[in-house]
Write a protein that holds these residues in place. Structure first.
Motif, PDB file in Angstrom:
ATOM      1  N   SER A 188      52.498 -31.866  71.425  1.00 21.34           N
ATOM      2  CA  SER A 188      51.592 -31.628  70.413  1.00 21.34           C
ATOM      3  C   SER A 188      52.131 -31.841  68.885  1.00 21.34           C
ATOM      4  CB  SER A 188      51.107 -30.374  70.371  1.00 21.34           C
ATOM      5  OG  SER A 188      49.957 -30.200  69.389  1.00 21.34           O
ATOM      6  N   PRO A 189      51.569 -32.685  68.074  1.00 20.99           N
ATOM      7  CA  PRO A 189      52.139 -33.065  66.655  1.00 20.99           C
ATOM      8  C   PRO A 189      51.822 -31.620  65.947  1.00 20.99           C
ATOM      9  CG  PRO A 189      50.482 -34.682  67.269  1.00 20.99           C
ATOM     10  CD  PRO A 189      50.547 -33.804  68.406  1.00 20.99           C
ATOM     11  N   THR A 190      51.166 -30.701  66.153  1.00 18.16           N
ATOM     12  CA  THR A 190      50.929 -29.199  65.614  1.00 18.16           C
ATOM     13  C   THR A 190      52.437 -28.781  65.318  1.00 18.16           C
ATOM     14  OG1 THR A 190      50.558 -28.061  67.658  1.00 18.16           O
ATOM     15  CG2 THR A 190      48.661 -28.895  65.967  1.00 18.16           C
ATOM     16  N   ARG A 191      53.153 -29.173  66.177  1.00 18.61           N
ATOM     17  CA  ARG A 191      54.815 -28.540  66.399  1.00 18.61           C
ATOM     18  C   ARG A 191      55.324 -29.338  65.474  1.00 18.61           C
ATOM     19  NH1 ARG A 191      56.294 -27.431  72.577  1.00 18.61           N
ATOM     20  NH2 ARG A 191      58.061 -26.489  71.441  1.00 18.61           N
ATOM     21  N   LYS A 238      33.508 -34.412  61.063  1.00 23.08           N
ATOM     22  CA  LYS A 238      34.353 -35.180  60.645  1.00 23.08           C
ATOM     23  C   LYS A 238      35.784 -34.604  60.011  1.00 23.08           C
ATOM     24  CE  LYS A 238      31.611 -39.268  59.142  1.00 23.08           C
ATOM     25  NZ  LYS A 238      31.069 -40.050  58.218  1.00 23.08           N
ATOM     26  N   SER A 239      35.293 -33.165  59.724  1.00 22.86           N
ATOM     27  CA  SER A 239      36.438 -32.238  59.307  1.00 22.86           C
ATOM     28  C   SER A 239      37.420 -31.845  60.191  1.00 22.86           C
ATOM     29  CB  SER A 239      35.827 -31.018  58.750  1.00 22.86           C
ATOM     30  OG  SER A 239      35.147 -30.353  59.701  1.00 22.86           O
ATOM     31  N   TRP A 240      37.204 -32.023  61.685  1.00 22.72           N
ATOM     32  CA  TRP A 240      38.084 -31.959  62.716  1.00 22.72           C
ATOM     33  C   TRP A 240      38.951 -33.337  63.161  1.00 22.72           C
ATOM     34  CZ3 TRP A 240      39.605 -26.946  63.622  1.00 22.72           C
ATOM     35  CH2 TRP A 240      40.282 -26.729  64.808  1.00 22.72           C
ATOM     36  N   PRO A 241      40.210 -33.214  63.333  1.00 24.95           N
ATOM     37  CA  PRO A 241      40.867 -34.346  63.425  1.00 24.95           C
ATOM     38  C   PRO A 241      40.627 -35.166  64.829  1.00 24.95           C
ATOM     39  CG  PRO A 241      42.419 -32.635  63.805  1.00 24.95           C
ATOM     40  CD  PRO A 241      41.070 -31.904  63.158  1.00 24.95           C
ATOM     41  N   LEU A 242      40.179 -34.484  65.790  1.00 24.24           N
ATOM     42  CA  LEU A 242      40.032 -35.270  66.976  1.00 24.24           C
ATOM     43  C   LEU A 242      38.432 -35.399  67.089  1.00 24.24           C
ATOM     44  CD1 LEU A 242      42.759 -33.808  69.156  1.00 24.24           C
ATOM     45  CD2 LEU A 242      42.806 -36.011  67.907  1.00 24.24           C
ATOM     46  N   PRO A 243      38.000 -36.575  67.566  1.00 28.33           N
ATOM     47  CA  PRO A 243      36.399 -36.691  67.547  1.00 28.33           C
ATOM     48  C   PRO A 243      35.691 -36.022  68.949  1.00 28.33           C
ATOM     49  CG  PRO A 243      37.621 -38.489  68.008  1.00 28.33           C
ATOM     50  CD  PRO A 243      38.791 -37.750  67.603  1.00 28.33           C
ATOM     51  N   LEU A 258      29.245 -18.812  65.959  1.00 26.50           N
ATOM     52  CA  LEU A 258      30.763 -18.307  65.883  1.00 26.50           C
ATOM     53  C   LEU A 258      31.450 -19.302  65.021  1.00 26.50           C
ATOM     54  CD1 LEU A 258      31.331 -17.921  69.623  1.00 26.50           C
ATOM     55  CD2 LEU A 258      30.515 -16.354  68.048  1.00 26.50           C
ATOM     56  N   SER A 259      32.659 -18.736  64.384  1.00 24.40           N
ATOM     57  CA  SER A 259      33.496 -19.161  63.457  1.00 24.40           C
ATOM     58  C   SER A 259      34.727 -19.365  64.202  1.00 24.40           C
ATOM     59  CB  SER A 259      33.716 -18.270  62.254  1.00 24.40           C
ATOM     60  OG  SER A 259      34.812 -18.776  61.472  1.00 24.40           O
ATOM     61  N   LEU A 260      34.974 -20.683  64.224  1.00 19.66           N
ATOM     62  CA  LEU A 260      36.301 -21.212  64.680  1.00 19.66           C
ATOM     63  C   LEU A 260      37.105 -21.961  63.632  1.00 19.66           C
ATOM     64  CD1 LEU A 260      34.803 -22.682  68.014  1.00 19.66           C
ATOM     65  CD2 LEU A 260      35.777 -20.474  67.567  1.00 19.66           C
ATOM     66  N   GLY A 261      38.314 -22.697  64.278  1.00 19.77           N
ATOM     67  CA  GLY A 261      39.043 -23.156  63.190  1.00 19.77           C
ATOM     68  C   GLY A 261      39.835 -22.313  62.415  1.00 19.77           C
ATOM     69  N   GLY A 262      40.301 -22.656  60.948  1.00 19.75           N
ATOM     70  CA  GLY A 262      41.053 -21.807  60.024  1.00 19.75           C
ATOM     71  C   GLY A 262      42.356 -21.981  60.222  1.00 19.75           C
ATOM     72  N   THR A 271      49.699 -23.715  59.163  1.00 22.35           N
ATOM     73  CA  THR A 271      48.882 -25.073  59.053  1.00 22.35           C
ATOM     74  C   THR A 271      47.443 -24.707  58.701  1.00 22.35           C
ATOM     75  OG1 THR A 271      50.309 -25.897  60.776  1.00 22.35           O
ATOM     76  CG2 THR A 271      48.235 -27.001  60.355  1.00 22.35           C
ATOM     77  N   LEU A 272      47.068 -25.497  57.617  1.00 20.51           N
ATOM     78  CA  LEU A 272      45.548 -25.175  57.135  1.00 20.51           C
ATOM     79  C   LEU A 272      44.671 -26.111  58.185  1.00 20.51           C
ATOM     80  CD1 LEU A 272      46.283 -25.219  53.692  1.00 20.51           C
ATOM     81  CD2 LEU A 272      45.773 -23.239  54.962  1.00 20.51           C
ATOM     82  N   ARG A 273      43.781 -25.710  58.944  1.00 15.66           N
ATOM     83  CA  ARG A 273      42.761 -26.530  59.432  1.00 15.66           C
ATOM     84  C   ARG A 273      41.325 -26.147  58.933  1.00 15.66           C
ATOM     85  NH1 ARG A 273      42.893 -24.790  65.593  1.00 15.66           N
ATOM     86  NH2 ARG A 273      42.307 -22.789  64.635  1.00 15.66           N
TER      87      ARG A 273
END
Length: 316
Positions: A188-191, A238-243, A258-262, A271-273
């Motif tokens: 995962s590129p998040t790492r 469009k704000s989330w990187p993977l469609p 529900l609130s997700l992400g962040g 990491t800011l999401r």
């Protein structure tokens, strides 16, 4: 009635799918002893050898590593097909190994129970093997968000996507899809280590996810809060990187506001999401609601897949 039952009974693809689903739910393969654990370990060994600190070299190495892992696997799977004693059992075994419903369902049930008792340490331990983010500092709010996201994406890929590619290309298609998204998770590129190296596996997985996850997301839109969910999807996708995952996460979250992400922490780095969904922080009860939502839509998805398989293969 016989005209309806006969195509289903006489079609091996449908029976194999139902047999794999039942067997996987009744006799699950423990996550730690699943063959995919060996695949993930080998992927890490390969990345240790070829990954580079140079972004361009790492990106090229990532594409070559994906090819090196997947192409021989596809060749071997295709070569074995005419050699097996019973092709139906071969397809069943591959689909059974590709599906990951029972383990994912167990995760959300145990996580929901731990959060209901405010046992943060147990919830962190349950979530840790499933995510790349750090879990040691997660609050109940963070655990709720991480748990909801992990559950939705695990079901989206481990069940929805697997059945979609099985419908198109049989057990081999389902198994290769599972191999692909396991690579995306390991690299995962998040790492930070895989920021460039892991893009290849992530992009290939995103391509394979695009159609099944979006189709399933449209099914989620139907019913409660349809109009509000559609407007939220239109504003946020469009704000989330993977469609594919963006549609699944937003439509599911919108059902219960529900609130997700962040922000999330990966390798000690924040990491800011983007924040997606509504304003309600996910709690234990919301994880149970998401589980019910997924089960109801998966029932329709499975029945629809069965019908399409029966019609298509009867035509052949």
């Amino acid at each position: 009635m016989e005209d309806i039952i006969q195509p289903l009974y006489g079609n091996g693809m449908v029976l194999i799918m139902w047999a794999a689903i039942v067997l996987q739910l009744v006799v699950p393969i423990p996550r730690q002893s699943h063959p995919m654990a060996l695949w993930r370990r080998f992927a890490l060994l390969l990345s240790d050898k070829v990954n580079s600190t140079n972004p361009r070299q790492a990106s090229l190495a990532g594409w070559l590593s994906v090819a090196l892992m997947l192409l021989p696997a596809i060749v071997i799977l295709l070569a074995l097909q005419p050699l097996v004693w019973q092709n139906e059992l071969y397809q069943l075994a591959l689909l059974l190994l590709a599906l990951d419903w029972r383990n994912t369902d167990a995760l959300v049930r145990h996580l929901s129970a731990a959060m209901a008792h405010e046992n943060k340490q147990q919830a962190r331990e349950l979530l840790k093997p499933w995510v790349n983010r750090e879990t040691e500092t997660l609050s109940l709010l963070g655990l709720g968000k991480a748990g909801a996201e992990t559950y939705l994406l695990a079901m989206g890929r481990g069940v929805i996507g697997v059945l979609f590619w099985y419908c198109l290309f049989g057990g081999i298609g389902a198994f290769v899809y599972r191999l692909t998204f396991e690579l995306a998770r390991v690299w995962s590129p998040t790492r930070q280590t895989f920021a460039s190296f892991g893009r290849a596996a992530t992009r290939l997985t995103a391509l394979l996810d695009f159609l099944p996850l979006r189709l399933f997301s449209l099914m989620i839109l139907v019913g409660h809060r349809t109009q509000q969910s559609f407007l939220l999807l239109k504003q946020q996708h469009k704000s989330w990187p993977l469609p594919g995952p963006s549609w699944l996460l937003i439509t599911s979250a919108a059902k219960y506001e529900l609130s997700l992400g962040g922000p999330a922490i990966y390798d000690t780095r924040k990491t800011l999401r983007a924040k997606i969904g509504g304003r309600i922080a996910p709690a234990a009860i919301h994880l149970s609601q998401l589980r019910q939502l997924m089960f109801s839509r998966l029932t329709v998805w499975i029945l629809g897949t069965s019908l399409l398989l029966a019609i298509f293969h009867q035509g052949l």
